[in-house]
Design an enzyme around this catalytic site. Structure first.
Site, PDB file in Angstrom:
ATOM      1  N   TYR A  98       0.812  -1.232   0.123  1.00 31.30           N
ATOM      2  CA  TYR A  98       0.009   0.096  -0.189  1.00 31.30           C
ATOM      3  C   TYR A  98       0.883   1.176   0.228  1.00 31.30           C
ATOM      4  CZ  TYR A  98       0.940   0.691   5.041  1.00 31.30           C
ATOM      5  OH  TYR A  98       1.726   1.273   6.252  1.00 31.30           O
ATOM      6  N   ARG A 102       7.958   4.106  -4.904  1.00 31.37           N
ATOM      7  CA  ARG A 102       8.025   3.180  -3.684  1.00 31.37           C
ATOM      8  C   ARG A 102       7.192   2.080  -3.878  1.00 31.37           C
ATOM      9  NH1 ARG A 102       7.391   4.958   2.225  1.00 31.37           N
ATOM     10  NH2 ARG A 102       5.350   5.390   1.571  1.00 31.37           N
ATOM     11  N   ARG A 146      -7.634 -20.446  -1.891  1.00 30.92           N
ATOM     12  CA  ARG A 146      -6.483 -20.227  -0.797  1.00 30.92           C
ATOM     13  C   ARG A 146      -5.429 -21.215  -0.944  1.00 30.92           C
ATOM     14  NH1 ARG A 146      -4.623 -21.047   4.201  1.00 30.92           N
ATOM     15  NH2 ARG A 146      -4.387 -19.064   5.489  1.00 30.92           N
ATOM     16  N   HIS A 164      -0.942 -21.293  -0.328  1.00 34.53           N
ATOM     17  CA  HIS A 164       0.311 -20.627  -0.242  1.00 34.53           C
ATOM     18  C   HIS A 164       0.958 -20.204  -1.577  1.00 34.53           C
ATOM     19  CE1 HIS A 164      -0.776 -21.828   4.042  1.00 34.53           C
ATOM     20  NE2 HIS A 164       0.172 -20.857   4.468  1.00 34.53           N
ATOM     21  N   LYS A 223       6.622  -2.064   1.923  1.00 28.98           N
ATOM     22  CA  LYS A 223       5.536  -1.652   2.535  1.00 28.98           C
ATOM     23  C   LYS A 223       4.358  -2.499   2.292  1.00 28.98           C
ATOM     24  CE  LYS A 223       3.316   3.229   3.292  1.00 28.98           C
ATOM     25  NZ  LYS A 223       3.647   3.125   4.645  1.00 28.98           N
ATOM     26  N   GLU A 248      12.490   2.458  14.235  1.00 34.83           N
ATOM     27  CA  GLU A 248      11.336   3.430  13.675  1.00 34.83           C
ATOM     28  C   GLU A 248      10.259   3.128  14.370  1.00 34.83           C
ATOM     29  OE1 GLU A 248      10.340   2.528   9.701  1.00 34.83           O
ATOM     30  OE2 GLU A 248      10.212   0.178  10.013  1.00 34.83           O
ATOM     31  N   LEU A 289      11.478   1.112   7.129  1.00 29.50           N
ATOM     32  CA  LEU A 289      11.019   1.621   5.730  1.00 29.50           C
ATOM     33  C   LEU A 289      11.635   2.844   5.317  1.00 29.50           C
ATOM     34  CD1 LEU A 289       8.892   1.028   3.749  1.00 29.50           C
ATOM     35  CD2 LEU A 289       7.390   2.650   4.933  1.00 29.50           C
TER      36      LEU A 289
END
Length: 286
Positions: A33, A52, A100, A102, A148, A181, A206
């Site tokens: 995101y 990014r 579903r 993996h 992120k 952070e 990040l």
């Protein structure tokens, strides 16, 4: 006016927006995101945010949901439909919908969600004028926090712990006592010599877009930055401490774990960085 969201090709009422129950973002946190500030009718640092995003997608082998230029059109349209002049725009890309399992599914189209909301600039200004408190928590996240991703449960738990302690943010701290952070922000201190210090973003944190732009702001103001680790003890004896993110810009920290930083009031250098930020950051019409 009701809020509007963009979900996989459609603009829909925010209250009706939904994704499939087998979206891999929901099942595995298999997605990334970005959050961009909207200020005075501009999207702030959009180029760096999309750069990014490109890196995050690449690191997880997720394709772009659409061409970059088309995504910019969607961002602007969501902002326009929600009439946001000051606030934020949020975009999330997941690997997509698949039964579903993996391993990465074949032939799945990435999912895209975009939302925007207003934030009163006075609320953010008040935080800067009064400063915020932080607590420290042990580092317990996975090793790739440089991506992120939407896998933020340790960050959520840390932020909740801060809230319960009457603080705004929680700093993750390594076993050696050095600060990594915050749960949703980058961490900074200002030494008694007026040098800005923040941990290197090569590994373990990040590379915040606002953090990167603050390097430009500091250069314009003639301030020196050192990228190095610092301890909680050093932060408590520093001239100033502050945090940075797209929604907080540079916000002064006045206490850490209940102990005041310097005189317990917002620092002048932090406020100078904050004041100069908008003029120096990239501004794209919303």
């Amino acid at each position: 006016m009701p809020r509007i969201a963009y979900v996989n090709g459609r603009y829909v009422a925010h209250r009706d927006a939904s994704v499939h129950i087998e979206d891999r973002g929901y099942q595995f946190a298999d997605g990334v995101y970005e959050v961009c500030e909207i200020a005075r009718g501009f999207i702030v640092d959009m180029t760096r945010h999309l750069d990014r995003l490109d890196r995050s997608l690449s690191e997880l082998s997720i394709g772009w949901p659409m061409h970059r230029s088309a995504l910019i059109v969607v961002l602007r349209e969501v902002i326009r439909r929600n009439r946001v002049g000051n606030g934020l725009v949020y975009l999330q890309v997941t690997r997509g919908v698949a039964p579903r399992d993996h391993p990465f599914p074949d032939g799945v189209r990435p999912s895209l969600v975009v939302t925007a909301r207003k934030i009163d600039p006075e609320t953010l200004r008040h935080k800067a004028e009064t400063g915020v408190k932080v607590i420290t928590v042990p580092e317990n996240r996975w090793d790739r926090v440089d991506i992120k991703t939407v896998g933020l449960l340790p960050n959520v738990l840390a932020k909740q712990k801060a809230k319960e302690a009457g603080a705004y943010e929680a700093w993750f701290v390594d076993p050696d006592g050095t600060v990594k952070e915050g749960s949703s922000t980058n961490a900074w201190i200002v030494t008694n010599d007026g040098i800005l210090v923040t941990r290197p973003a090569d590994h373990g944190i990040l590379r915040g877009v606002t953090r990167t732009t603050l390097f430009d702001v500091a250069a314009r103001l003639g301030l020196r930055i050192e990228e190095r680790a610092f301890t909680v003890e050093e932060a408590l004896s520093a001239r100033e401490a502050f945090l940075s993110s797209a929604t907080t810009l540079a916000t002064p920290i006045v206490a850490i774990d209940g102990h005041p930083v310097a005189n317990g009031h917002p620092g002048s250098l932090t406020l100078s960085l904050r004041q100069a930020f908008f003029e120096i950051a990239e501004k794209s019409p919303a």
